[in-house]
Design a protein around this motif. Structure first.
Motif, PDB file in Angstrom:
ATOM      1  N   TYR A 141      -8.932 -11.929  -2.994  1.00 51.35           N
ATOM      2  CA  TYR A 141      -9.841 -12.850  -2.293  1.00 51.35           C
ATOM      3  C   TYR A 141      -9.997 -14.191  -3.022  1.00 51.35           C
ATOM      4  N   TYR A 174       1.571 -14.429 -10.971  1.00 56.44           N
ATOM      5  CA  TYR A 174       1.149 -13.552  -9.879  1.00 56.44           C
ATOM      6  C   TYR A 174       1.518 -12.096 -10.204  1.00 56.44           C
ATOM      7  N   ARG A 175       0.519 -11.262 -10.382  1.00 51.22           N
ATOM      8  CA  ARG A 175       0.670  -9.833 -10.718  1.00 51.22           C
ATOM      9  C   ARG A 175       1.620  -9.624 -11.897  1.00 51.22           C
ATOM     10  N   TYR A 206     -10.623 -17.610   1.048  1.00 56.88           N
ATOM     11  CA  TYR A 206      -9.792 -16.565   1.636  1.00 56.88           C
ATOM     12  C   TYR A 206     -10.229 -16.269   3.072  1.00 56.88           C
ATOM     13  N   LYS A 237     -10.403  -1.903   5.012  1.00 58.21           N
ATOM     14  CA  LYS A 237      -8.936  -2.050   5.069  1.00 58.21           C
ATOM     15  C   LYS A 237      -8.187  -1.102   4.167  1.00 58.21           C
ATOM     16  N   SER A 249      -1.912  -2.159  -3.218  1.00 58.23           N
ATOM     17  CA  SER A 249      -0.675  -2.728  -2.662  1.00 58.23           C
ATOM     18  C   SER A 249       0.515  -2.115  -3.383  1.00 58.23           C
ATOM     19  N   PHE A 251       3.703  -3.104  -2.812  1.00 60.14           N
ATOM     20  CA  PHE A 251       4.695  -4.166  -3.030  1.00 60.14           C
ATOM     21  C   PHE A 251       3.977  -5.473  -3.310  1.00 60.14           C
ATOM     22  N   ASN A 253       3.639  -9.524  -2.800  1.00 59.49           N
ATOM     23  CA  ASN A 253       3.985 -10.467  -1.729  1.00 59.49           C
ATOM     24  C   ASN A 253       5.142 -11.325  -2.241  1.00 59.49           C
ATOM     25  N   TYR A 274       1.913 -18.330   2.759  1.00 58.29           N
ATOM     26  CA  TYR A 274       0.967 -19.217   2.084  1.00 58.29           C
ATOM     27  C   TYR A 274       1.772 -20.122   1.157  1.00 58.29           C
ATOM     28  N   ALA A 284       3.463 -12.652   3.417  1.00 54.26           N
ATOM     29  CA  ALA A 284       2.605 -11.462   3.473  1.00 54.26           C
ATOM     30  C   ALA A 284       3.503 -10.240   3.681  1.00 54.26           C
ATOM     31  N   ASP A 290       4.726  -4.193   8.482  1.00 57.47           N
ATOM     32  CA  ASP A 290       4.087  -3.884   9.768  1.00 57.47           C
ATOM     33  C   ASP A 290       5.055  -4.190  10.927  1.00 57.47           C
ATOM     34  N   LYS A 295       3.763   0.743   9.775  1.00 58.00           N
ATOM     35  CA  LYS A 295       2.325   1.019   9.605  1.00 58.00           C
ATOM     36  C   LYS A 295       1.962   2.377  10.211  1.00 58.00           C
ATOM     37  N   GLN A 308      -3.364  -0.925   6.601  1.00 55.68           N
ATOM     38  CA  GLN A 308      -2.805  -1.935   5.698  1.00 55.68           C
ATOM     39  C   GLN A 308      -1.410  -1.455   5.301  1.00 55.68           C
ATOM     40  N   ALA A 309      -0.394  -2.089   5.873  1.00 58.10           N
ATOM     41  CA  ALA A 309       0.980  -1.606   5.702  1.00 58.10           C
ATOM     42  C   ALA A 309       1.503  -1.763   4.277  1.00 58.10           C
ATOM     43  N   LEU A 310       0.760  -2.506   3.456  1.00 59.71           N
ATOM     44  CA  LEU A 310       1.195  -2.737   2.080  1.00 59.71           C
ATOM     45  C   LEU A 310       0.849  -1.557   1.166  1.00 59.71           C
ATOM     46  N   GLU A 345       4.800  -3.201  -6.821  1.00 56.11           N
ATOM     47  CA  GLU A 345       3.765  -3.742  -7.713  1.00 56.11           C
ATOM     48  C   GLU A 345       3.451  -2.755  -8.849  1.00 56.11           C
TER      49      GLU A 345
END
Ligand code: EPU
Length: 353
Positions: A141, A174-175, A206, A237, A249, A251, A253, A274, A284, A290, A295, A308-310, A345
């Motif tokens: 977020y 990022y991660r 967000y 979610k 998650s 995976f 993004n 993004y 995403a 999805d 999903k 949430q397909a992730l 991830e």
């Protein structure tokens, strides 16, 4: 709240024992270690370094919320149970709060909000421990740990020494961090110092937060109302690992360059992406998966969450091989339809051969 700096005499009482790790990973994968120790005191770290020399590998386990554990974990496993949370400094620009690695991340967020040390509210309800937070630079977020981190105290296992690292030393992305890129078993994170900015400013960019009815209804947002909104959104979610095994998650993004993004957008106008500060685009992954129809689907005892397909879930009795077979099937589909590579991830731990 206890003070982390309280002197504790060194003790060398680490005796590895066999342990069932099924309850020690949030995916709930059946897993077993033949040599496991629990680190409860800083004074045990030197003994851990010594033990690690006698084993082919060392796995550091926090809350087990970001790992895929094999049926049989080779080598030595160290579970981190260091506890403590206290405010260590009141700077003009920030509260500095120190949390020990074994504390549950969400409990630290809640305790800080209760004390009026605001700034972690967007990171509420992330499963796992404080020690795991810097490893993958947890984020949600619109806020990443890197935005709120002052420094990390970490034990260098082969070097048998404590190292103080600034946020810059951690090389956050990022991660990702220096800890995630290091050889497994090189570092044990002991504690984290958080810098909670003063004055506090809400982060509400967000889309999910902007849509939240509770937040948009008149009164100015506070850290508490944002915390409540984030908890509401996540509960709606994301599956609770206590109810259904998952690792958040599954995976990352994926990041693609502008040309690849524009080509994809021309073919798939609904693409969710993004733009990043370096001109690349983050896609995403949940949307890609999805759109491939995954999903809510399952492959044996591993499945894709229906909201949430992730998020991959353990539908009961899944092993690492089941989850990885599902992950590979999803990666293949996304690659063949979009030409995009999805990277897991969580850390996928190799099994005993
Ligand atoms: N979407 C779909 N179908 C899905 C899921 C997502 O179409 O099944 C699309 C939607 O359009 C949605 C967009 O994808 O607007 C993005 O989804 P969402 O806002 O749920 O965020 P995310 O990209 O799926 C990331 C993090 C989460 C974090 C949320 C909120 C990663 C890999 N995941 O998810 O982190 O909570 O943003 O900031 O970066 C985690 O790391 O374990 C985790 C849960």
């Amino acid at each position: 709240m206890s003070n982390l700096s309280a002197a504790v005499p060194p003790l060398c009482d680490l005796k590895p024992e066999a342990r069932d790790l099924t309850a020690c990973n949030t995916l709930g994968l059946a897993s077993h270690a033949s040599a496991c120790v629990v680190i409860e005191r800083i004074g045990q770290l030197d003994a851990l370094s010594e033990l690690a020399r006698c084993h082919a590998s060392l796995l550091i386990l926090g809350g087990g919320s970001n790992v895929v554990l094999p049926d049989r974990v080779p080598g030595l496993v160290a579970r981190v149970a260091l506890r403590g949370l206290c405010r260590v400094q009141e700077r003009e620009d920030a509260w500095i709060v120190e949390a020990a690695a074994g504390e549950a991340w969400h409990d630290v967020v809640s305790a800080c909000i209760a004390q009026g040390w605001d700034g972690l509210e967007n990171l509420a309800l992330i499963p796992g421990t404080v020690g795991a937070a810097p490893v993958q630079n947890i984020g949600a977020y619109g806020v990443e740990l890197a935005d709120r981190l002052d420094s990390v105290q970490a034990w260098h296992i082969p070097g048998r020494r404590m190292v103080h690292m600034t946020a810059a030393d951690c090389r956050f992305a990022y991660r990702d961090s220096v800890f995630k890129r290091a050889h497994p078993g090189e570092w044990l994170i002991v504690s984290v110092r958080l810098a909670l900015p003063r004055p506090w400013r809400p982060v509400l960019d967000y889309p999910d937060l902007q849509r939240d009815a509770g937040l948009s209804a008149g009164a100015p947002p506070t850290a508490r109302t944002i915390f409540d909104a984030v908890c509401r959104i996540r509960r709606a979610k994301l599956p609770d690992p206590a109810t259904i095994g998952n690792a958040g998650s599954f995976f990352k993004n994926p990041l693609v360059d502008a040309r690849a993004h524009d080509r994809l957008l021309a073919r798939f106008p609904g693409l969710v992406s993004y733009v990043q500060s370096d001109g690349r685009y983050k896609l995403a992954a949940g949307w890609l998966i999805d759109q491939c129809g995954w999903k809510g689907r399952a492959l044996g005892s591993a499945g894709v969450h229906d909201r949430q397909a992730l998020v991959l879930v353990n539908r009961g009795g899944a092993k690492a091989d089941d989850v990885m077979a599902l992950a590979r099937a999803i990666q293949r589909d996304v690659m063949s339809r979009y030409g995009v590579k999805l990277d897991p991830e969580p850390v996928v731990v190799a099994g005993q051969v």
